[in-house]
Design a protein around this motif. Sequence first.
Motif, PDB file in Angstrom:
ATOM      1  N   ASN A 151       0.806  -1.221   0.000  1.00 44.86           N
ATOM      2  CA  ASN A 151       0.000   0.000   0.000  1.00 44.86           C
ATOM      3  C   ASN A 151       0.841   1.273   0.000  1.00 44.86           C
ATOM      4  O   ASN A 151       0.304   2.384   0.097  1.00 44.86           O
ATOM      5  N   ASN A 152       2.153   1.094  -0.082  1.00 41.82           N
ATOM      6  CA  ASN A 152       3.111   2.214  -0.191  1.00 41.82           C
ATOM      7  C   ASN A 152       3.176   3.087   1.059  1.00 41.82           C
ATOM      8  O   ASN A 152       3.729   4.195   1.008  1.00 41.82           O
ATOM      9  N   LYS A 153       2.659   2.615   2.192  1.00 35.12           N
ATOM     10  CA  LYS A 153       2.629   3.437   3.401  1.00 35.12           C
ATOM     11  C   LYS A 153       3.769   3.143   4.361  1.00 35.12           C
ATOM     12  O   LYS A 153       4.021   3.925   5.286  1.00 35.12           O
ATOM     13  N   TYR A 154       4.464   2.012   4.163  1.00 36.08           N
ATOM     14  CA  TYR A 154       5.527   1.628   5.077  1.00 36.08           C
ATOM     15  C   TYR A 154       6.744   1.125   4.282  1.00 36.08           C
ATOM     16  O   TYR A 154       6.596   0.573   3.192  1.00 36.08           O
ATOM     17  N   ALA A 155       7.882   1.313   4.893  1.00 37.04           N
ATOM     18  CA  ALA A 155       9.103   0.725   4.349  1.00 37.04           C
ATOM     19  C   ALA A 155       9.844   0.030   5.484  1.00 37.04           C
ATOM     20  O   ALA A 155      10.136   0.654   6.516  1.00 37.04           O
ATOM     21  N   ALA A 156      10.089  -1.242   5.316  1.00 34.47           N
ATOM     22  CA  ALA A 156      10.909  -1.979   6.273  1.00 34.47           C
ATOM     23  C   ALA A 156      12.347  -1.956   5.785  1.00 34.47           C
ATOM     24  O   ALA A 156      12.607  -2.061   4.585  1.00 34.47           O
ATOM     25  N   SER A 157      13.277  -1.804   6.702  1.00 34.95           N
ATOM     26  CA  SER A 157      14.695  -1.790   6.328  1.00 34.95           C
ATOM     27  C   SER A 157      15.506  -2.350   7.483  1.00 34.95           C
ATOM     28  O   SER A 157      14.996  -2.548   8.597  1.00 34.95           O
ATOM     29  N   LEU A 158      16.768  -2.605   7.181  1.00 35.27           N
ATOM     30  CA  LEU A 158      17.654  -3.175   8.192  1.00 35.27           C
ATOM     31  C   LEU A 158      18.626  -2.122   8.706  1.00 35.27           C
ATOM     32  O   LEU A 158      19.225  -1.372   7.932  1.00 35.27           O
ATOM     33  N   ASN A 159      18.752  -2.085  10.017  1.00 32.74           N
ATOM     34  CA  ASN A 159      19.794  -1.302  10.675  1.00 32.74           C
ATOM     35  C   ASN A 159      20.751  -2.312  11.277  1.00 32.74           C
ATOM     36  O   ASN A 159      20.523  -2.834  12.356  1.00 32.74           O
ATOM     37  N   ASP A 160      21.795  -2.620  10.515  1.00 27.48           N
ATOM     38  CA  ASP A 160      22.720  -3.687  10.878  1.00 27.48           C
ATOM     39  C   ASP A 160      21.959  -5.003  10.918  1.00 27.48           C
ATOM     40  O   ASP A 160      21.531  -5.496   9.880  1.00 27.48           O
ATOM     41  N   ASN A 161      21.724  -5.590  12.100  1.00 28.20           N
ATOM     42  CA  ASN A 161      21.063  -6.891  12.167  1.00 28.20           C
ATOM     43  C   ASN A 161      19.630  -6.798  12.676  1.00 28.20           C
ATOM     44  O   ASN A 161      19.026  -7.805  13.036  1.00 28.20           O
ATOM     45  N   ASN A 162      19.071  -5.595  12.678  1.00 22.65           N
ATOM     46  CA  ASN A 162      17.723  -5.411  13.197  1.00 22.65           C
ATOM     47  C   ASN A 162      16.830  -4.666  12.209  1.00 22.65           C
ATOM     48  O   ASN A 162      17.313  -3.968  11.317  1.00 22.65           O
ATOM     49  N   ILE A 163      15.505  -4.814  12.395  1.00 19.95           N
ATOM     50  CA  ILE A 163      14.517  -4.287  11.463  1.00 19.95           C
ATOM     51  C   ILE A 163      13.875  -3.026  12.028  1.00 19.95           C
ATOM     52  O   ILE A 163      13.500  -2.973  13.209  1.00 19.95           O
ATOM     53  N   VAL A 164      13.743  -2.030  11.148  1.00 19.39           N
ATOM     54  CA  VAL A 164      13.022  -0.803  11.468  1.00 19.39           C
ATOM     55  C   VAL A 164      11.947  -0.606  10.401  1.00 19.39           C
ATOM     56  O   VAL A 164      12.215  -0.783   9.211  1.00 19.39           O
ATOM     57  N   ILE A 165      10.730  -0.249  10.820  1.00 16.06           N
ATOM     58  CA  ILE A 165       9.668   0.095   9.882  1.00 16.06           C
ATOM     59  C   ILE A 165       9.446   1.600   9.935  1.00 16.06           C
ATOM     60  O   ILE A 165       9.243   2.178  11.011  1.00 16.06           O
ATOM     61  N   THR A 166       9.525   2.230   8.778  1.00 10.31           N
ATOM     62  CA  THR A 166       9.311   3.669   8.674  1.00 10.31           C
ATOM     63  C   THR A 166       7.990   3.926   7.973  1.00 10.31           C
ATOM     64  O   THR A 166       7.750   3.400   6.880  1.00 10.31           O
ATOM     65  N   ALA A 167       7.139   4.724   8.599  1.00  8.52           N
ATOM     66  CA  ALA A 167       5.853   5.070   8.010  1.00  8.52           C
ATOM     67  C   ALA A 167       5.999   6.294   7.122  1.00  8.52           C
ATOM     68  O   ALA A 167       6.986   7.041   7.203  1.00  8.52           O
ATOM     69  N   ALA A 168       5.002   6.516   6.278  1.00  6.35           N
ATOM     70  CA  ALA A 168       5.038   7.655   5.369  1.00  6.35           C
ATOM     71  C   ALA A 168       5.085   8.979   6.117  1.00  6.35           C
ATOM     72  O   ALA A 168       5.590   9.977   5.602  1.00  6.35           O
ATOM     73  N   ASN A 169       4.562   9.004   7.363  1.00  2.00           N
ATOM     74  CA  ASN A 169       4.604  10.237   8.152  1.00  2.00           C
ATOM     75  C   ASN A 169       5.924  10.441   8.872  1.00  2.00           C
ATOM     76  O   ASN A 169       6.079  11.387   9.659  1.00  2.00           O
ATOM     77  N   GLY A 170       6.885   9.551   8.628  1.00  2.00           N
ATOM     78  CA  GLY A 170       8.213   9.694   9.214  1.00  2.00           C
ATOM     79  C   GLY A 170       8.418   8.945  10.511  1.00  2.00           C
ATOM     80  O   GLY A 170       9.541   8.889  11.025  1.00  2.00           O
ATOM     81  N   LYS A 171       7.376   8.343  11.053  1.00  2.00           N
ATOM     82  CA  LYS A 171       7.509   7.618  12.318  1.00  2.00           C
ATOM     83  C   LYS A 171       8.271   6.317  12.116  1.00  2.00           C
ATOM     84  O   LYS A 171       7.977   5.543  11.218  1.00  2.00           O
ATOM     85  N   ASN A 172       9.260   6.088  12.993  1.00  2.00           N
ATOM     86  CA  ASN A 172      10.051   4.861  12.960  1.00  2.00           C
ATOM     87  C   ASN A 172       9.607   3.919  14.066  1.00  2.00           C
ATOM     88  O   ASN A 172       9.405   4.336  15.216  1.00  2.00           O
ATOM     89  N   THR A 173       9.458   2.651  13.710  1.00  2.00           N
ATOM     90  CA  THR A 173       9.137   1.620  14.687  1.00  2.00           C
ATOM     91  C   THR A 173      10.245   0.580  14.674  1.00  2.00           C
ATOM     92  O   THR A 173      10.526  -0.025  13.637  1.00  2.00           O
ATOM     93  N   VAL A 174      10.873   0.404  15.823  1.00  2.00           N
ATOM     94  CA  VAL A 174      11.921  -0.607  15.943  1.00  2.00           C
ATOM     95  C   VAL A 174      11.247  -1.956  16.163  1.00  2.00           C
ATOM     96  O   VAL A 174      10.605  -2.179  17.196  1.00  2.00           O
ATOM     97  N   VAL A 175      11.386  -2.841  15.191  1.00  2.00           N
ATOM     98  CA  VAL A 175      10.718  -4.142  15.260  1.00  2.00           C
ATOM     99  C   VAL A 175      11.540  -5.131  16.064  1.00  2.00           C
ATOM    100  O   VAL A 175      11.009  -5.896  16.871  1.00  2.00           O
ATOM    101  N   THR A 176      12.835  -5.133  15.864  1.00  2.00           N
ATOM    102  CA  THR A 176      13.709  -6.053  16.597  1.00  2.00           C
ATOM    103  C   THR A 176      14.852  -5.273  17.220  1.00  2.00           C
ATOM    104  O   THR A 176      15.268  -4.225  16.709  1.00  2.00           O
ATOM    105  N   ASN A 177      15.357  -5.805  18.299  1.00  2.00           N
ATOM    106  CA  ASN A 177      16.470  -5.153  18.996  1.00  2.00           C
ATOM    107  C   ASN A 177      17.393  -6.223  19.559  1.00  2.00           C
ATOM    108  O   ASN A 177      17.676  -6.272  20.751  1.00  2.00           O
ATOM    109  N   ASP A 178      17.867  -7.094  18.659  1.00  2.00           N
ATOM    110  CA  ASP A 178      18.681  -8.230  19.084  1.00  2.00           C
ATOM    111  C   ASP A 178      20.164  -7.897  19.075  1.00  2.00           C
ATOM    112  O   ASP A 178      20.629  -7.012  18.346  1.00  2.00           O
TER     113      ASP A 178
END
Length: 725
Positions: A151-178
């Motif tokens: 739906n083009n509203k989110y982008a998941a990406s990797l920060n080293d070995n962990n996942i961050v989801i960025t919303a279209a409004n700029g909000k970042n959600t840390v999915v993993t913190n291993d």
Amino acid sequence: MRKLLFLFLLTGFVATAQRNLNIQEATYGQYQAFAVKSLVSPQWRPETNTVTHLNASYSALVARSEGNKWSENTLLTKEDIITALKNKFPEEQFTIQIFPYSYTWKDKNTISFEVTGKDANYIVLFNVDKKEVSNAITINTEATQQALSPNNKYAASLNDNNIVITAANGKNTVVTNDVAGIVNGSDYTHRQEFGIDRGMWWSPNSDKLLYYRKDETMVGNYPLVDFGARTASEKDVKYPMAGLKSEEVTLVVYDIASAKKITLKTDGPKEQFLTTITWSPDGKYIFVGVLNREQNDLKLNKYDATTGNFINTLFEETATTYVEPLHPLTFVPGKNDEFIYRTEKDGYEQLYLYNTNGKLLKKLGYNDVVITDLLEFDAKAKNVFYVGTANNGLDRQLYKVNLKSGKTTPVTTASGVHNIVLNSDATYALDSFSNTTTPNDVSIINLKNNKTTTLFNAENPYTGKTVLPKMELVTITAADGKTPLNGRLIYPANFDASKKYPVMVYVYGGPHAQLITNSWLGGASLFDYYMAQKEYVVFTLDNRGSDARGRDFEHVIHRQLGQNEMADQMKGIDFLKSKSFVNQDKIGVYGWSFGGFMTTSLMTSHPETFKVGVAGGPVIDWKFYEIMYGERYMDMPQENPEGYAKTSLIDKAKNLQGRLLMIHGAQDNVVVQQHSMEFIQACIEANKQIDYFLYPTHEHNVRGKDRFHLNQKIADYFDTYLKKD
């Protein structure tokens, strides 16, 4: 006098133009100075009969439309993008050298692409009609492996070995913190075997993210040395070596709304492989191919995407050799309960129509065709189109198969390689066609009436610049006495049948590679032609074990890598020796990776034949190679000690007679340097001389400008020890 001067200038110009390739052109020329005219990054605009591609300078997106005899017009320029980005982000500084090469059509009016600013990266959604940024997601410059939601509203990406989801409004959600050793969402799971090209999958509704969680804390460390520091430093990488401890992988579902995570209950041994990851079209279920470590038993399982619970096994695929899943499932449009599965279980990789109860509805295979690219369904999903092999694997043709009847119809027939891009409802095909005499004919096929419109016929890019030596495709019978093998023979420049010429055999020989095709240049690189211009016979043979010829053709390698491959290569040598112009005392061999293994194998198993060899990044002993690839073909060392002993080259170093140059990248994390070190030590102990060269900053291959150096070194080595008396 003027006429003589003019004639001198004219002939001088011709003499200068008609010259041999230099090492730079031999390395990258077929992609640069001698690139065949083609459409750059062609795609079909959704819901239209319009092809888009980049112009010659890569500065604009152009469109070819059906309405006016496929005429070309500029749709969007690089400057349009820069202007729109400045309007959207006035404080940012963007550097756009060319139109984004990796643009993707999201809908009829919108393309997506990534651009880099001074402080961030951006996934941009761009309206091509309004020439404005309709949306953009800002991502950290250090982020990798970005995955945009449907739906083009989110982008998941990797920060080293962990996942961050960025919303279209700029909000970042840390999915993993291993911590280190736990790797989330990476496409390097299972070392990218089994067709793995990503580590994160958005659900069709964009409400959930499925990702790999790889625990490699138990995998042994392998040291790589960085020589660039003031004092050399060590970097450890996780390397699961054959017969030793492997990584443990699970699949996790993250729910966007609840921020909760559940793990799919992929029960079984911890050391197994999770493959063919596929969401059901309604987003309720996840299908996973669970492959045992032995790689001979695959279960296609269904899981509940909300609870992670195992529902059932649709079917099981076993083999006495190995099962190799390489593709996700492809659901039939408009149906949540029917999908296409690709497998070579009946001898050739072909299509099978199943329902989600695991019932086989229809076999969709055709003769001995190996499918190489599954394309599109037509508008009512009655037929599906794919590209597959023909002509003993030399050709690629477009095929159409009816899902109900299973009847297959070849669409293209001209012998050669057809590269096909279909529009979304499979009414038109963009066909880029080449064979050994055709550089590139680009046309559009109307799939309703099979009428073809030619866009252009590319000219020979070497005309007036250099004369390429003669090349021909040949057929040789394998060592089994019955299987036809494809070979390629490039004659020396200024060929004189009364002369005797040295030979360079270029070899790979392993799975998933095919060196010879009925395409422009015969599938060869310009380096092969460069060596022929230096008056070598250059020969290549696709032995049994290589790609695009079916299961049995490949699986002869099982538990004894290199043995049948060498036997076939020696049939190629018999073919060469039958030629009066071949100097039988001057035969050399060159290859990289599996080809380096083959080169070293041939030099030590047939020292009376091969006088010179260059082995790049060679496997020397398969017990030093990684689990996923190595154990597929060789099983574990403890299960196949005879096979590992037979294929190891360490104790064969004593047989070396000719000149062998071994090349390795010091940062190689695929074929680790231990391979070549062990062979060198064996040569020392056997009092055998060997030449060795190390590229300190390179990994498994030598890329960039340093490849000029590599190719010059290879050419010089053959000139010094094979060509000269």
